[in-house]
Each structure stands twice: as C-alpha cells, then as structure tokens.
Design an enzyme around this catalytic site. Structure first.
Site, PDB file in Angstrom:
ATOM      1  N   GLU A  89      -4.445  -4.060  -0.299  1.00 30.03           N
ATOM      2  CA  GLU A  89      -4.195  -3.549  -1.638  1.00 30.03           C
ATOM      3  C   GLU A  89      -4.329  -2.016  -1.636  1.00 30.03           C
ATOM      4  O   GLU A  89      -5.277  -1.480  -1.066  1.00 30.03           O
ATOM      5  CB  GLU A  89      -5.258  -4.169  -2.553  1.00 30.03           C
ATOM      6  CG  GLU A  89      -5.355  -3.627  -3.940  1.00 30.03           C
ATOM      7  CD  GLU A  89      -6.556  -4.214  -4.696  1.00 30.03           C
ATOM      8  OE1 GLU A  89      -6.557  -4.122  -5.930  1.00 30.03           O
ATOM      9  OE2 GLU A  89      -7.496  -4.755  -4.060  1.00 30.03           O
ATOM     10  N   ASP A 217     -20.788  -0.110   8.107  1.00 28.65           N
ATOM     11  CA  ASP A 217     -20.430   1.254   8.529  1.00 28.65           C
ATOM     12  C   ASP A 217     -20.349   2.135   7.286  1.00 28.65           C
ATOM     13  O   ASP A 217     -19.357   2.829   7.047  1.00 28.65           O
ATOM     14  CB  ASP A 217     -19.092   1.246   9.281  1.00 28.65           C
ATOM     15  CG  ASP A 217     -18.776   2.590   9.948  1.00 28.65           C
ATOM     16  OD1 ASP A 217     -19.682   3.443  10.056  1.00 28.65           O
ATOM     17  OD2 ASP A 217     -17.616   2.795  10.355  1.00 28.65           O
TER      18      ASP A 217
HETATM   19  N1  LIG Z   1      -6.825   0.577   0.227  1.00 28.35           N
HETATM   20  C1  LIG Z   1      -6.598   1.888   0.232  1.00 28.35           C
HETATM   21  N2  LIG Z   1      -5.802   2.460  -0.698  1.00 28.35           N
HETATM   22  C2  LIG Z   1      -5.566   3.791  -0.686  1.00 28.35           C
HETATM   23  N3  LIG Z   1      -6.087   4.636   0.202  1.00 28.35           N
HETATM   24  C3  LIG Z   1      -6.898   4.136   1.157  1.00 28.35           C
HETATM   25  C4  LIG Z   1      -7.183   2.746   1.223  1.00 28.35           C
HETATM   26  N4  LIG Z   1      -8.007   2.540   2.275  1.00 28.35           N
HETATM   27  C5  LIG Z   1      -8.224   3.734   2.847  1.00 28.35           C
HETATM   28  N5  LIG Z   1      -7.549   4.711   2.184  1.00 28.35           N
HETATM   29  C6  LIG Z   1      -7.524   6.156   2.526  1.00 28.35           C
HETATM   30  O1  LIG Z   1      -7.507   6.344   3.941  1.00 28.35           O
HETATM   31  C7  LIG Z   1      -8.671   7.031   4.392  1.00 28.35           C
HETATM   32  C8  LIG Z   1      -9.163   6.457   5.709  1.00 28.35           C
HETATM   33  O2  LIG Z   1      -9.404   5.072   5.599  1.00 28.35           O
HETATM   34  P1  LIG Z   1     -10.323   4.288   6.638  1.00 28.35           P
HETATM   35  O3  LIG Z   1     -11.704   4.794   6.574  1.00 28.35           O
HETATM   36  O4  LIG Z   1     -10.120   2.850   6.375  1.00 28.35           O
HETATM   37  O5  LIG Z   1      -9.634   4.704   8.025  1.00 28.35           O
HETATM   38  P2  LIG Z   1     -10.218   4.821   9.510  1.00 28.35           P
HETATM   39  O6  LIG Z   1      -9.174   5.382  10.372  1.00 28.35           O
HETATM   40  O7  LIG Z   1     -10.774   3.513   9.898  1.00 28.35           O
HETATM   41  O8  LIG Z   1     -11.360   5.848   9.296  1.00 28.35           O
HETATM   42  P3  LIG Z   1     -12.659   6.281  10.147  1.00 28.35           P
HETATM   43  O9  LIG Z   1     -12.657   5.580  11.424  1.00 28.35           O
HETATM   44  O10 LIG Z   1     -12.551   7.758  10.214  1.00 28.35           O
HETATM   45  O11 LIG Z   1     -13.795   5.866   9.253  1.00 28.35           O
HETATM   46  C9  LIG Z   1      -9.678   6.868   3.264  1.00 28.35           C
HETATM   47  O12 LIG Z   1     -10.581   7.915   3.226  1.00 28.35           O
HETATM   48  C10 LIG Z   1      -8.763   6.847   2.028  1.00 28.35           C
HETATM   49  O13 LIG Z   1      -8.438   8.157   1.652  1.00 28.35           O
END
Ligand SMILES: Nc1ncnc2c1ncn2[C@@H]1O[C@H](COP(=O)(O)OP(=O)(O)OP(=O)(O)O)[C@@H](O)[C@H]1O
Ligand SMILES: [Mg+2]
Length: 309
Positions: A89, A217
């Site tokens: 979502e 986390d």
């Molecule tokens: N469901 C969502 N809807 C809109 N934006 C999102 C959503 N999930 C994540 N984001 C955006 O993407 C960014 C990174 O998401 P996420 O932490 O899941 O990625 P990641 O690559 O696993 O990050 P990290 O390993 O650096 O923690 C978030 O800070 C947010 O700005």
C-alpha cells in the site's frame, strides 16, 4: 520490471509518480494502478526474495494485531532479470512530529498484543460452551518467527526457542560474532564474547519474559506519520523481548521523550532495563559492523567491555 508488475498486479495502467528514492538497501517507487496507488521496493540482489518474503510476513503479522499502522503488503514479485520487488500500500508519509506519543502508546500495544491473546484464550478455555478462536491470530508461546526476516540485508535466524536468553545469545549475538570472525578475523571481539556470554543470564535475573511481536528494526528511518497518526515500516519482525525494540531506537535518534513516556506508561521499565538495553544495542552495532565495516568496531568493543565489567 513494469511488464512483470502489470501482469502480477493485473493492471493495465502503471504510472510512476513521486520522486521514487528509497532507503539504503532497496530502491523505492510509487505507482498509480487500476486499483489505486502502490509503493514498490525493488532489489536486484539474488537474496532479495528472501528479504522481501520476510518483510511481507512481518508487515502482515503487525497488521493483524490492529495496534500500529503499517503499509498493507500486497505481494512479492520476482523480476525477470533477477532480484525481486515487494509491493505494498502507498502511504503519504511525512517526518514524525506530533504523533510521537501515539507512536509510543501504539508500540506498547503491539508489544502487549501477544500477552493479551494469551489472556483472552485462557478466558475462552474456561467458558464452557463458547466457541474458541475468535481472533484472527493465536497466542505464540515461543521466541522466533515462522520465516526468516532480515535486519538490513542480513538474515536473522528465527528458529523457535522457548528460552529468550538462549535465543538472543545464540541466534542473534553469536551469529553476528561468527560473521565478524569469518570476515574480519577479529580476536578482540572473540575474547570478549567468551566472557560476555557468561554474564548474560545474570542480566535477566528472575525475569519472566512473554514473547512480544517486535518490529525488529525500529530506528528513526523506519517511522513516519500520516495525516491521522504514526506509521512504522521496513520491519525485521520476530517474537522477542519487548525491551529489544528500544535498543536501536536509542542509537540514532529520532524518538523524543514524549515517545518514551507514552510507551513506559503502558509498559513500565523492569529493574536492570538500562544494562539490557546496552546488550540489545550490541546486536545492532555488530550488525552494522557486518553491513558497513570496521567503522562500527569501536562501539561494539566498548559496549562489550562495559557489559563484562
Ligand atoms: N508504503 C510506502 N508508501 C510510501 N512511501 C514509502 C512506503 N514505504 C517506504 N516508503 C518510503 O521509502 C523510504 C525507504 O523505505 P524502507 O525503509 O522500507 O527502505 P529500505 O531500503 O529497506 O531502507 P533502509 O534499509 O535504509 O532502512 C521511506 O523512508 C519512505 O520515504
Ligand atoms: Mg528502512
């Protein structure tokens, strides 16, 4: 990738919007589809499927507690050229500010939700003639999770254990220390570990720990707010000790005192909390050492030294 997404999401329109981006590990992109907006995390590594299967299961488990908002996961889709995507979502997130206390309260509700299930299942068992199992989820009496979940990109060993101290020492700390030994051949951490493992049980004297569903986390980069409340995302979920969750929260900032006040109003600190918090932070320092290299060695070693004193 777009063809695979269109097929798997059964949508004819797939229009990117927003600035994309993402965190440190995966790329992120938002799309408009026939059925509305979605957020897609994209990772081209071969281990991406395992990482995203774990993230989806974690989001799903947290969602089912109905305690704290998480993006509703949709599915994991493999990419034709390798790697994988996680579709969820889309949420219009901004930096968390006024919903800090709500986050504290709702996080405590998340941590208490498994214990509440035990209570209600005990009550049901005592009520003759009533149908059992009203809830969508069951009480979990062990530590672990039904799938591997990743903290960063490294897999966590979630095999079920009935004893938390054993679980945490073997399947969290020791796993990280084994990796450090293999990658860096570090002697100092190895020597400290031989002393520290003897001290760990003493940090838990007489505590009875009920497994709590954890985000796993919860640093400042994995929390945000929507117009009507807080949201957490990017979990590395498992059933563990609730105090574990506050370890990484305290390491990189992003949580103010209103968060802790609200949290501890529902889940008060037990004696020895501060020292166990250090122990839980040690896991994250070691995990950072394994992710990002020796820049995290100093903090890991000094926590170990403080804990063996
Ligand atoms: N469901 C969502 N809807 C809109 N934006 C999102 C959503 N999930 C994540 N984001 C955006 O993407 C960014 C990174 O998401 P996420 O932490 O899941 O990625 P990641 O690559 O696993 O990050 P990290 O390993 O650096 O923690 C978030 O800070 C947010 O700005
Ligand atoms: Mg993240």
């Amino acid at each position: 990738m777009e063809a695979a997404l269109k097929r798997e999401l059964d949508t004819t329109s797939l229009r990117p919007f927003g600035h994309g981006g993402g965190g440190g590990i995966s790329e992120g992109q938002s799309f408009q589809t026939d059925a509305g907006t979605v957020f897609v995390k994209i990772n081209h590594k071969s281990q991406a499927r395992r990482m995203f299967d774990g993230e989806l299961a974690g989001l799903d488990a947290i969602l089912k507690t109905k305690t704290v908002k998480v993006p509703k996961p949709v599915k994991v889709i493999d990419l034709p050229d390798g790697g994988s995507t996680l579709v969820m979502e889309y949420l219009d997130m901004s930096s968390i500010s006024k919903y800090m206390p709500d986050l504290g309260e709702q996080l405590a509700d998340l941590h208490l939700s498994n214990a509440k299930l035990r209570e209600s299942q005990n009550k049901e068992a005592q009520t003759v003639g009533k149908g059992a199992g009203q809830s969508e989820i069951q009480y979990i009496d062990k530590f672990g999770f039904h799938v591997v979940t990743c903290c960063g990109y490294l897999p966590q060993i979630n095999d079920w254990q009935s004893d938390w101290v054993t679980f945490f020492a073997r399947q969290r700390l020791e796993t990280q220390l084994d990796m450090i030994e293999k990658e860096y051949g570090d002697r100092e951490s190895k020597e400290l570990w031989s002393k520290l493992q003897l001290k760990i049980p003493g940090l838990f004297g007489g505590m009875e720990i009920t497994p709590a569903l954890l985000h796993g986390d919860l640093w400042g980069g994995n929390v945000a707010q929507l117009h009507d409340g807080p949201v957490i995302f990017d979990p590395a979920a498992f059933y563990g000790h609730s105090e574990y969750e506050l370890g990484i929260a305290g390491m990189f900032g992003g949580f103010d005192s209103s968060f802790y006040t609200a949290y501890h109003r529902k889940l008060p600190k037990a004696p020895g909390f501060e020292k166990r918090l250090k122990l839980y932070q040690l896991f994250h320092y070691l995990n950072h050492w394994n992710h990002f290299g020796t820049g995290y060695k100093g903090s890991s070693i000094s926590i170990m030294k403080a804990l063996v004193k």
